[in-house]
Motif scaffolding. Structure first.
Motif, PDB file in Angstrom:
ATOM      1  N   CYS A   1      40.436  35.391  58.688  1.00  0.00           N
ATOM      2  CA  CYS A   1      39.223  34.841  57.965  1.00  0.00           C
ATOM      3  C   CYS A   1      39.483  33.495  57.249  1.00  0.00           C
ATOM      4  O   CYS A   1      40.323  33.407  56.745  1.00  0.00           O
ATOM      5  CB  CYS A   1      38.974  36.174  56.880  1.00  0.00           C
TER       6      CYS A   1
ATOM      7  N   HIS B   1      38.231  32.627  54.577  1.00  0.00           N
ATOM      8  CA  HIS B   1      38.250  32.527  53.184  1.00  0.00           C
ATOM      9  C   HIS B   1      39.695  32.788  52.461  1.00  0.00           C
ATOM     10  O   HIS B   1      40.078  32.022  51.544  1.00  0.00           O
ATOM     11  CB  HIS B   1      37.410  33.447  52.453  1.00  0.00           C
TER      12      HIS B   1
ATOM     13  N   VAL C   1      34.692  33.192  60.377  1.00  0.00           N
ATOM     14  CA  VAL C   1      33.717  34.480  59.739  1.00  0.00           C
ATOM     15  C   VAL C   1      33.382  35.428  60.867  1.00  0.00           C
ATOM     16  O   VAL C   1      33.114  35.111  62.020  1.00  0.00           O
ATOM     17  CB  VAL C   1      32.805  34.091  58.781  1.00  0.00           C
TER      18      VAL C   1
ATOM     19  N   GLU D   1      30.535  36.997  61.496  1.00  0.00           N
ATOM     20  CA  GLU D   1      29.160  36.591  61.952  1.00  0.00           C
ATOM     21  C   GLU D   1      29.320  35.283  62.737  1.00  0.00           C
ATOM     22  O   GLU D   1      28.701  35.218  63.939  1.00  0.00           O
ATOM     23  CB  GLU D   1      28.385  36.335  60.851  1.00  0.00           C
TER      24      GLU D   1
ATOM     25  N   ARG E   1      44.014  43.436  49.465  1.00  0.00           N
ATOM     26  CA  ARG E   1      43.984  42.805  47.999  1.00  0.00           C
ATOM     27  C   ARG E   1      42.314  42.973  47.793  1.00  0.00           C
ATOM     28  O   ARG E   1      41.491  43.927  48.304  1.00  0.00           O
ATOM     29  CB  ARG E   1      43.939  41.339  48.197  1.00  0.00           C
ATOM     30  N   GLY E   2      41.781  42.314  46.725  1.00  0.00           N
ATOM     31  CA  GLY E   2      40.542  42.124  46.507  1.00  0.00           C
ATOM     32  C   GLY E   2      39.853  43.559  46.112  1.00  0.00           C
ATOM     33  O   GLY E   2      40.490  44.473  45.460  1.00  0.00           O
TER      34      GLY E   2
HETATM   35  N1  LIG Z   1      30.310  37.425  55.627  1.00  0.00           N
HETATM   36  C1  LIG Z   1      31.798  37.486  55.780  1.00  0.00           C
HETATM   37  N2  LIG Z   1      32.325  37.476  54.433  1.00  0.00           N
HETATM   38  C2  LIG Z   1      33.762  37.652  54.811  1.00  0.00           C
HETATM   39  C3  LIG Z   1      34.338  37.669  55.862  1.00  0.00           C
HETATM   40  N3  LIG Z   1      35.735  37.558  55.462  1.00  0.00           N
HETATM   41  C4  LIG Z   1      36.020  37.785  54.287  1.00  0.00           C
HETATM   42  N4  LIG Z   1      34.508  37.724  53.818  1.00  0.00           N
HETATM   43  C5  LIG Z   1      34.088  37.709  52.337  1.00  0.00           C
HETATM   44  O1  LIG Z   1      34.307  36.317  51.788  1.00  0.00           O
HETATM   45  C6  LIG Z   1      34.002  36.519  50.454  1.00  0.00           C
HETATM   46  C7  LIG Z   1      34.648  35.300  49.650  1.00  0.00           C
HETATM   47  O2  LIG Z   1      34.298  35.555  48.373  1.00  0.00           O
HETATM   48  P1  LIG Z   1      34.740  34.826  46.905  1.00  0.00           P
HETATM   49  O3  LIG Z   1      34.234  35.703  45.844  1.00  0.00           O
HETATM   50  O4  LIG Z   1      34.782  33.519  47.149  1.00  0.00           O
HETATM   51  O5  LIG Z   1      36.460  35.091  47.113  1.00  0.00           O
HETATM   52  P2  LIG Z   1      37.319  36.627  46.574  1.00  0.00           P
HETATM   53  O6  LIG Z   1      37.074  36.162  44.934  1.00  0.00           O
HETATM   54  O7  LIG Z   1      38.550  36.347  46.980  1.00  0.00           O
HETATM   55  O8  LIG Z   1      36.376  37.619  47.052  1.00  0.00           O
HETATM   56  P3  LIG Z   1      36.827  39.266  46.878  1.00  0.00           P
HETATM   57  O9  LIG Z   1      37.513  39.502  48.327  1.00  0.00           O
HETATM   58  O10 LIG Z   1      35.762  40.086  46.684  1.00  0.00           O
HETATM   59  O11 LIG Z   1      38.034  39.440  45.601  1.00  0.00           O
HETATM   60  C8  LIG Z   1      34.575  38.080  50.207  1.00  0.00           C
HETATM   61  O12 LIG Z   1      33.244  38.635  49.755  1.00  0.00           O
HETATM   62  C9  LIG Z   1      35.072  38.337  51.384  1.00  0.00           C
HETATM   63  O13 LIG Z   1      34.864  39.934  51.749  1.00  0.00           O
HETATM   64  C10 LIG Z   1      33.456  37.542  57.267  1.00  0.00           C
HETATM   65  O14 LIG Z   1      33.950  37.521  58.228  1.00  0.00           O
HETATM   66  N5  LIG Z   1      32.337  37.323  57.046  1.00  0.00           N
END
Ligand SMILES: Nc1nc2c(ncn2[C@@H]2O[C@H](COP(=O)(O)OP(=O)(O)OP(=O)(O)O)[C@@H](O)[C@H]2O)c(=O)[nH]1
Ligand SMILES: [Zn+2]
Length: 198
Positions: A87, A89, A127, A129, A162-163
């Motif tokens: 991912c 992110h 991601v 999508e 995590r998260g």
């Molecule tokens: N749409 C989408 N979201 C993803 C994918 N992989 C990870 N994410 C999301 O990317 C988002 C990044 O959100 P942020 O709020 O910037 O990061 P964060 O504080 O680490 O978020 P949390 O995971 O909720 O703790 C999170 O909601 C993840 O679940 C993906 O393949 N598609």
């Protein structure tokens, strides 16, 4: 341009990543000189290069190499293709299965090329999508079939380890082009793969 996935590393990149990983290990509170982790920066550098080698590959070329003239015009389905990606992110893995279908329009494609296309786009920071879209668009633009469908079902480590820490959720994404935009064709495909969708 590479057409195969194999362990081939750019020495300069490996070296530079190795130094970065050594610093990361130190910053995280581990002793990078400890025997057990001495080679870890190099291993991690190579692992990350392997997992992102899709940037160096051209999925259109891979498909073009194995397109064969054929009059078959029923749905071709390849299901349960393992997907491992990172991912974008958190740079943590997401993994699951891809199901691909297409309806030929004068040309069929070598079956193994479909999982190869999946890997080319999965071995990047992604991601789910965009990964789905990349695969659909590539097959649509290169093979020019009557229709193409892709469904990916995956679990994201960033939501598990995590998260939000949810262990049992999965995410399904899909892309449909051409004939698969029609309900009847789309439903036939979904029925064929439904045993794999929870
Ligand atoms: N749409 C989408 N979201 C993803 C994918 N992989 C990870 N994410 C999301 O990317 C988002 C990044 O959100 P942020 O709020 O910037 O990061 P964060 O504080 O680490 O978020 P949390 O995971 O909720 O703790 C999170 O909601 C993840 O679940 C993906 O393949 N598609
Ligand atoms: Zn993430």
């Amino acid at each position: 341009m590479h057409y195969q996935f194999f362990e081939e590393y750019n020495l300069k990149t490996t070296d530079s990543l190795k130094n970065d990983f050594r610093e990361i290990i130190r910053e995280l509170g581990e002793d990078p000189e400890r025997e057990g982790v001495l080679k870890t920066p190099e291993r991690a550098a190579k692992a990350m290069q392997f997992l992102t080698q899709g940037y160096k590959m051209d999925a259109n070329k891979i498909l073009k190499k194995a397109m064969f003239k054929e009059s078959y015009s029923e749905m071709v389905v390849v299901k349960d293709i393992e997907v491992y990606s990172l991912c974008e992110h958190h740079m943590l893995p997401f993994f699951g299965k891809a199901h691909i279908a297409y309806i030929p329009n004068g040309h069929i494609v070598g079956l193994s090329k479909l999982p190869r296309v999946v890997d080319v786009f999965a071995r990047r920071l992604q991601v789910q999508e965009r990964l789905t879209n990349d695969i659909v668009e590539c097959i649509n633009n290169t093979l020019k079939p009557q229709g193409v469908a892709v469904v990916i079902e995956a679990q994201h480590m960033c939501m598990m380890m995590r998260g939000v820490q949810k262990q049992n959720s999965s995410t399904t994404t899909s892309g449909f082009r051409g004939q698969f935009e029609k309900n009847e064709t789309r439903n036939e495909f979904l029925k064929l793969i439904s045993s794999d969708l929870k």
